[in-house]
Design a protein around this motif. Structure first.
Motif, PDB file in Angstrom:
ATOM      1  N   THR A   1      -9.647 -35.864 -19.557  1.00 24.11           N
ATOM      2  CA  THR A   1     -10.092 -34.855 -18.604  1.00 24.11           C
ATOM      3  C   THR A   1      -9.693 -33.450 -19.040  1.00 24.11           C
ATOM      4  OG1 THR A   1      -9.792 -36.498 -16.894  1.00 24.11           O
ATOM      5  CG2 THR A   1     -10.092 -34.237 -16.169  1.00 24.11           C
ATOM      6  N   GLU A   2      -8.410 -33.310 -19.464  1.00 30.91           N
ATOM      7  CA  GLU A   2      -7.952 -31.954 -19.789  1.00 30.91           C
ATOM      8  C   GLU A   2      -8.571 -31.418 -21.086  1.00 30.91           C
ATOM      9  OE1 GLU A   2      -5.955 -34.579 -19.448  1.00 30.91           O
ATOM     10  OE2 GLU A   2      -4.382 -34.672 -20.959  1.00 30.91           O
ATOM     11  N   ASN A   3      -8.989 -32.349 -21.955  1.00 32.80           N
ATOM     12  CA  ASN A   3      -9.585 -31.900 -23.211  1.00 32.80           C
ATOM     13  C   ASN A   3     -11.029 -31.482 -23.058  1.00 32.80           C
ATOM     14  OD1 ASN A   3      -7.237 -32.544 -24.380  1.00 32.80           O
ATOM     15  ND2 ASN A   3      -7.956 -34.426 -25.353  1.00 32.80           N
ATOM     16  N   LEU A   4     -11.624 -31.967 -21.995  1.00 35.79           N
ATOM     17  CA  LEU A   4     -13.066 -31.809 -21.892  1.00 35.79           C
ATOM     18  C   LEU A   4     -13.471 -30.350 -21.844  1.00 35.79           C
ATOM     19  CD1 LEU A   4     -15.486 -33.572 -21.863  1.00 35.79           C
ATOM     20  CD2 LEU A   4     -15.507 -33.463 -19.395  1.00 35.79           C
ATOM     21  N   VAL A   5     -12.678 -29.555 -21.137  1.00 31.06           N
ATOM     22  CA  VAL A   5     -12.990 -28.137 -21.017  1.00 31.06           C
ATOM     23  C   VAL A   5     -13.025 -27.511 -22.400  1.00 31.06           C
ATOM     24  CG1 VAL A   5     -12.211 -25.947 -20.084  1.00 31.06           C
ATOM     25  CG2 VAL A   5     -11.958 -28.036 -18.740  1.00 31.06           C
ATOM     26  N   ASN A   6     -11.995 -27.783 -23.204  1.00 31.00           N
ATOM     27  CA  ASN A   6     -11.922 -27.201 -24.538  1.00 31.00           C
ATOM     28  C   ASN A   6     -12.954 -27.793 -25.474  1.00 31.00           C
ATOM     29  OD1 ASN A   6      -9.793 -25.755 -23.598  1.00 31.00           O
ATOM     30  ND2 ASN A   6      -8.277 -27.233 -24.324  1.00 31.00           N
ATOM     31  N   ALA A   7     -13.190 -29.079 -25.301  1.00 31.78           N
ATOM     32  CA  ALA A   7     -14.114 -29.746 -26.209  1.00 31.78           C
ATOM     33  C   ALA A   7     -15.492 -29.117 -26.143  1.00 31.78           C
ATOM     34  CB  ALA A   7     -14.202 -31.226 -25.857  1.00 31.78           C
ATOM     35  N   VAL A   8     -15.849 -28.673 -24.985  1.00 32.12           N
ATOM     36  CA  VAL A   8     -17.188 -28.129 -24.829  1.00 32.12           C
ATOM     37  C   VAL A   8     -17.229 -26.667 -25.221  1.00 32.12           C
ATOM     38  CG1 VAL A   8     -18.973 -27.584 -23.173  1.00 32.12           C
ATOM     39  CG2 VAL A   8     -17.786 -29.753 -23.048  1.00 32.12           C
ATOM     40  N   ASP A   9     -16.225 -25.941 -24.821  1.00 25.41           N
ATOM     41  CA  ASP A   9     -16.257 -24.517 -25.094  1.00 25.41           C
ATOM     42  C   ASP A   9     -14.831 -23.990 -25.083  1.00 25.41           C
ATOM     43  OD1 ASP A   9     -18.361 -21.850 -23.887  1.00 25.41           O
ATOM     44  OD2 ASP A   9     -16.640 -21.825 -25.214  1.00 25.41           O
ATOM     45  N   GLY A  10     -14.389 -23.511 -26.249  1.00 24.68           N
ATOM     46  CA  GLY A  10     -13.013 -23.044 -26.356  1.00 24.68           C
ATOM     47  C   GLY A  10     -12.789 -21.685 -25.723  1.00 24.68           C
ATOM     48  N   THR A  11     -13.857 -20.977 -25.449  1.00 21.86           N
ATOM     49  CA  THR A  11     -13.660 -19.629 -24.916  1.00 21.86           C
ATOM     50  C   THR A  11     -13.081 -19.683 -23.507  1.00 21.86           C
ATOM     51  OG1 THR A  11     -15.887 -19.645 -24.093  1.00 21.86           O
ATOM     52  CG2 THR A  11     -15.517 -18.547 -26.191  1.00 21.86           C
ATOM     53  N   ARG A  12     -12.292 -18.670 -23.223  1.00 18.76           N
ATOM     54  CA  ARG A  12     -11.763 -18.560 -21.868  1.00 18.76           C
ATOM     55  C   ARG A  12     -12.296 -17.279 -21.251  1.00 18.76           C
ATOM     56  NH1 ARG A  12      -5.551 -19.458 -21.538  1.00 18.76           N
ATOM     57  NH2 ARG A  12      -6.163 -19.208 -19.399  1.00 18.76           N
ATOM     58  N   ARG A  13     -12.422 -17.310 -19.980  1.00 21.65           N
ATOM     59  CA  ARG A  13     -12.918 -16.118 -19.298  1.00 21.65           C
ATOM     60  C   ARG A  13     -11.848 -15.570 -18.387  1.00 21.65           C
ATOM     61  NH1 ARG A  13     -18.541 -16.807 -17.950  1.00 21.65           N
ATOM     62  NH2 ARG A  13     -19.460 -18.224 -19.449  1.00 21.65           N
ATOM     63  N   LEU A  14     -11.814 -14.262 -18.321  1.00 23.79           N
ATOM     64  CA  LEU A  14     -10.860 -13.616 -17.427  1.00 23.79           C
ATOM     65  C   LEU A  14     -11.620 -12.595 -16.589  1.00 23.79           C
ATOM     66  CD1 LEU A  14      -8.070 -12.833 -20.031  1.00 23.79           C
ATOM     67  CD2 LEU A  14      -7.971 -14.601 -18.268  1.00 23.79           C
ATOM     68  N   VAL A  15     -11.151 -12.396 -15.386  1.00 26.70           N
ATOM     69  CA  VAL A  15     -11.688 -11.303 -14.577  1.00 26.70           C
ATOM     70  C   VAL A  15     -10.530 -10.336 -14.351  1.00 26.70           C
ATOM     71  CG1 VAL A  15     -12.662 -10.612 -12.372  1.00 26.70           C
ATOM     72  CG2 VAL A  15     -13.423 -12.729 -13.466  1.00 26.70           C
ATOM     73  N   ALA A  16     -10.689  -9.116 -14.833  1.00 33.26           N
ATOM     74  CA  ALA A  16      -9.606  -8.135 -14.746  1.00 33.26           C
ATOM     75  C   ALA A  16     -10.002  -6.991 -13.837  1.00 33.26           C
ATOM     76  CB  ALA A  16      -9.283  -7.602 -16.135  1.00 33.26           C
ATOM     77  N   LYS A  17      -9.032  -6.551 -13.046  1.00 37.78           N
ATOM     78  CA  LYS A  17      -9.255  -5.366 -12.211  1.00 37.78           C
ATOM     79  C   LYS A  17      -8.484  -4.232 -12.863  1.00 37.78           C
ATOM     80  CE  LYS A  17      -9.892  -6.893  -7.444  1.00 37.78           C
ATOM     81  NZ  LYS A  17      -9.190  -6.967  -6.155  1.00 37.78           N
ATOM     82  N   ILE A  18      -9.189  -3.206 -13.244  1.00 42.38           N
ATOM     83  CA  ILE A  18      -8.553  -2.133 -13.996  1.00 42.38           C
ATOM     84  C   ILE A  18      -8.888  -0.793 -13.349  1.00 42.38           C
ATOM     85  CG2 ILE A  18      -8.415  -1.000 -16.245  1.00 42.38           C
ATOM     86  CD1 ILE A  18      -9.399  -3.786 -17.377  1.00 42.38           C
ATOM     87  N   VAL A  19      -7.877   0.081 -13.273  1.00 41.37           N
ATOM     88  CA  VAL A  19      -8.097   1.429 -12.759  1.00 41.37           C
ATOM     89  C   VAL A  19      -8.372   2.344 -13.944  1.00 41.37           C
ATOM     90  CG1 VAL A  19      -7.147   3.322 -11.372  1.00 41.37           C
ATOM     91  CG2 VAL A  19      -6.459   0.943 -10.921  1.00 41.37           C
ATOM     92  N   GLY A  20      -9.444   3.122 -13.889  1.00 44.94           N
ATOM     93  CA  GLY A  20      -9.731   4.033 -14.997  1.00 44.94           C
ATOM     94  C   GLY A  20     -11.213   4.283 -15.113  1.00 44.94           C
ATOM     95  N   PRO A  21     -11.594   5.253 -15.948  1.00 46.31           N
ATOM     96  CA  PRO A  21     -13.022   5.550 -16.127  1.00 46.31           C
ATOM     97  C   PRO A  21     -13.734   4.368 -16.777  1.00 46.31           C
ATOM     98  CG  PRO A  21     -11.666   6.804 -17.664  1.00 46.31           C
ATOM     99  CD  PRO A  21     -10.729   6.128 -16.747  1.00 46.31           C
ATOM    100  N   GLU A  22     -14.839   3.994 -16.186  1.00 49.88           N
ATOM    101  CA  GLU A  22     -15.493   2.738 -16.552  1.00 49.88           C
ATOM    102  C   GLU A  22     -15.855   2.632 -18.032  1.00 49.88           C
ATOM    103  OE1 GLU A  22     -18.765   1.868 -13.920  1.00 49.88           O
ATOM    104  OE2 GLU A  22     -17.527   2.446 -12.206  1.00 49.88           O
TER     105      GLU A  22
END
Lengths: 240, 336
Positions: free
Chosen positions: B214-235
C-alpha cells in the motif's frame, strides 16, 4: 449434506408448503377413497378394479401437489444467492442435490404412509388383497420419487418458483397423458416408443398386485437420470 | 497461502478475467481493487470454487480448488457480495446450519459463542434474519465465513450499502481478523483499502494493473510530490523564485488569496524533498512562508491513472483547475 437435508425439511414446516402439501394430499385422497369405496358394489373383482382406479386418480393429484414440494428447492437458493454458500462449502454438488431430493422425498413418503392408514378400514369391512395394496403403495412411492426428481430438475433451471411449479405440472401431466395419446396413434413404431415412456403403463402391473421388477428399475433409473441432469445444470453453470 | 496463476475466465466472447496472476502471503490483508465489472467477483468466485476458470489455476495453501475442491473449500471462509442468508431462519439457527454444513469439528457452543462475540451479533441471536438491519446482516455474513476458523477469509465488498459508522466497524473488524487470518478484501472504495490493507492488487477490465504494498503504491506510480504553499510577497517574483529553486518541477499560482498571502502549487522532481531548499530560498528573499501543506497524490488519482492512462493528463489538468478555482473545478469534475 445432513445439514442441508435438515434445513430443507425444517423449511417445509416454517413455510406453509409442507402443511399445504400434506393437507391437500390427505384431503383429496381421502375424498377419492371414500367416494370409490362407497360406490363399490359387493362383487369382488369389480371393487378391486375400483381400488386400482383410485390409485390412478391419485397420480393426477400428484401432478399438482408434487411441484409444490419441489418448486422452491433450488430456485429459491438461486434467488436468495444462498447457493453461493452451499457451493463454496465443503459439500459436493451431488451431495447438495441429493440432500434436497431426500428432503422432498421424506415429506412425500411420510404423507403417503399416513394416507395408507385408509386401507386399514378396508379390512374391517372386507378382505382385500394385501399384495394389491402394498404393490400400489410401492408403485405410488416410485412414481412420486420420479416426479420429485423432475420437479427438482426444473427447479434448478429457473430462479422463479412459479415457473418451476408450472413447468413441473406440465411435464408430469404430459407424462401421465402419454398413454392416452399412444392408444390413438396408428403407427406401431411411435406407439411403442410412447408406451415405453408412459408412466401409467409402467404403473399398471402394480395396480394388479404385481411387483414388476423392470418397472421398479425404470422408475429408479428415471429418478437417477433427472438427479444427474440437475447436477449437470450446476456443473454447466459453473463452467460457462 | 493463496496463489492464482494465469487465471482466465470467458463468458462467451467476453473475457471477464484475462490471464491474471498474484499471490497472497500468510497473514496478509490484501486489497483487491477495481471498478465495478472489472472481474473482482469473478476472480473471487473462482478462488472459492463457485465458478470454474477457463484456464489457469487457483491454489489455497497449495491445494488446487479444482483438483481437491472439498479440501480447499475447508480452508476458506467466504462472504459473497450479497450475504448468503436464509431470511426465514434465526441467527442462531443459521449459524448452527453453517456449522454443520461446513463439517466444523471445533466445540460447537464455544466456537459459535466466540464468533458471536467477535462480530457482535450475540444480541440478535434469536431474531429472524429477515428482520435484521443491513449492518447486522453483513455481520452475520461475516460470522458465517468465520465458522471453522478457516485460514483464508475472502470478503467481497463487505461494506457496500452500510452507513459510515458501520463501515468503520466492519473495517476495524477486518483489521482485527487480519491478525490471525489471511484476508482478501475486494472493494471499489479506495480509502477502505488504504485504511485496512497491507497490499493492493488493482484489476481493470480483467487484467491486473498494479500489485504493490500500500505505501509503495503512491511512489510506484508517481514519485513527484505536491505541496501547497502560502507565501507573502509580490506574485510574479515569488513565482519566479519558486521555479528557479532546485528540485522544483512545476510551480503555479493557485486562485486562493488571503488578505496578504497567495497560495502556490509546487511539484517536486521525483524523490526530492524540496521543503528545506524552498524554506531557505524564500527566507533569503524575505518572502515569508506562512503555510505549507502536502498535497500528496491519493489513491484516487493513482487509481484513475492506472485504470485509464489516457486520462492521466486530463486528471492532472483537472486537479490544477480544481485547485485554482474550486467552484469551477467541481463543475467540470461533475461533467467528467
Amino acid at each position: 449434506m445432513t445439514a442441508i437435508y435438515k434445513r430443507e425439511l425444517r423449511s417445509y414446516f416454517i413455510t406453509p408448503i409442507g402443511y399445504i402439501f400434506a393437507g391437500m394430499f390427505l384431503a383429496v385422497s381421502g375424498l377419492l377413497f371414500s367416494w370409490l369405496v362407497l360406490s363399490a358394489d359387493n362383487s369382488g373383482a369389480y371393487s378391486y378394479a375400483k381400488i386400482s382406479n383410485y390409485f390412478v386418480y391419485l397420480l393426477f393429484v400428484f401432478s399438482v401437489l408434487i411441484p409444490l414440494l419441489t418448486m422452491k428447492l433450488l430456485s429459491e437458493e438461486k434467488k436468495q444467492k444462498t447457493e453461493q454458500l452451499l457451493l463454496t462449502s465443503p459439500v459436493s454438488l451431488t451431495g447438495v442435490v441429493i440432500a434436497k431430493y431426500l428432503a422432498a422425498l421424506t415429506i412425500f413418503a411420510a404423507t403417503l404412509l399416513i394416507n395408507s392408514l385408509n386401507y386399514i378400514l378396508l379390512y374391517i369391512y372386507g378382505n382385500p388383497n394385501a399384495a394389491v395394496i402394498l404393490s400400489n403403495i410401492l408403485g405410488l412411492f416410485l412414481i412420486g420419487a420420479s416426479f420429485i426428481a423432475i420437479g427438482l430438475f426444473l427447479s434448478s433451471v429457473t430462479e422463479n418458483q412459479l415457473i418451476a411449479a408450472v413447468s413441473s405440472i406440465a411435464v408430469i401431466v404430459a407424462l401421465l397423458l402419454i398413454s392416452l395419446l399412444a392408444d390413438t396413434i396408428e403407427k406401431e413404431f411411435f406407439r411403442v416408443i410412447l408406451k415405453w415412456f408412459s408412466v401409467i403403463d409402467r404403473y399398471a402391473p402394480f395396480t394388479l398386485g404385481y411387483f414388476d421388477i423392470p418397472a421398479i428399475i425404470y422408475f429408479v433409473s428415471f429418478t437417477a437420470v433427472f438427479l444427474f441432469l440437475t447436477v449437470r445444470v450446476y456443473e454447466k453453470r459453473r463452467w460457462s | 497461502m493463496v496463489e492464482i496463476s494465469h487465471l482466465s475466465k470467458n463468458y462467451g466472447d467476453k473475457k471477464a478475467v484475462n490471464d491474471i496472476s498474484f499471490s497472497v502471503e500468510e497473514g496478509e490483508i490484501m486489497g483487491f481493487l477495481g471498478p465495478n465489472g472489472a472481474g473482482k467477483s469473478t476472480t473471487l468466485n473462482i478462488l472459492t470454487g463457485f465458478l470454474s476458470a477457463t484456464s489457469g489455476s487457483a491454489k489455497i495453501d497449495g491445494i488446487d480448488i479444482l483438483e481437491q475442491p472439498l479440501e480447499a473449500k475447508r480452508l476458506i471462509g467466504f462472504l459473497p457480495e450479497i450475504p448468503p442468508l436464509y431470511p426465514d431462519m434465526t441467527v442462531a439457527e443459521y449459524m448452527n446450519f453453517c456449522y454443520e454444513l461446513k463439517g466444523c469439528k471445533l466445540p460447537r457452543k464455544q466456537h459459535l459463542h466466540e464468533i458471536g462475540e467477535v462480530v457482535k451479533i450475540a444480541d440478535v441471536n434469536k431474531r429472524l434474519i429477515k428482520n435484521l438491519s443491513k449492518g447486522y446482516r453483513q455481520r452475520v455474513g461475516i460470522a458465517q465465513a468465520l465458522i471453522g476458523n478457516p485460514k483464508v477469509l475472502i470478503f467481497d465488498e463487505p461494506t457496500i450499502g452500510l452507513d459510515p459508522k458501520q463501515i468503520i466497524e466492519i473495517r476495524n473488524l477486518i483489521k482485527h481478523l487480519g491478525k490471525n487470518h489471511t484476508v482478501i478484501l475486494s472493494t471499489h472504495i479506495l480509502p477502505e483499502v488504504q485504511a485496512v490493507c497491507d497490499r493492493i492488487v488493482i484489476i481493470n477490465k480483467g487484467r491486473i494493473v498494479a500489485n504493490e504494498k500500500t505505501e509503495n503504491l503512491v511512489n510506484a506510480v508517481d514519485g513527484t510530490r505536491r505541496l501547497v504553499a502560502k507565501i507573502v510577497g509580490p506574485e510574479e517574483q515569488v513565482l519566479q523564485l519558486l521555479r528557479s529553486t532546485q528540485g522544483v518541477k512545476f510551480a503555479d499560482k493557485l486562485g486562493r488569496r488571503d488578505t496578504d498571502s497567495v497560495s502556490y502549487l509546487i511539484e517536486s522532481q521525483e524523490n526530492v524533498d524540496i521543503r528545506k531548499p524552498l524554506f531557505y530560498a524564500l527566507a533569503r528573499a524575505s518572502y515569508p512562508l506562512i503555510g505549507l501543506e502536502g498535497d500528496e497524490l491519493n489513491l484516487e488519482d493513482i487509481f484513475m491513472r492506472l485504470v485509464d492512462p489516457q486520462k492521466k493528463e486530463k486528471t492532472e489538468k483537472r486537479r490544477r483547475n480544481a485547485s485554482q478555482a474550486p467552484e469551477a473545478g467541481k463543475r467540470s469534475g461533475e461533467k467528467q
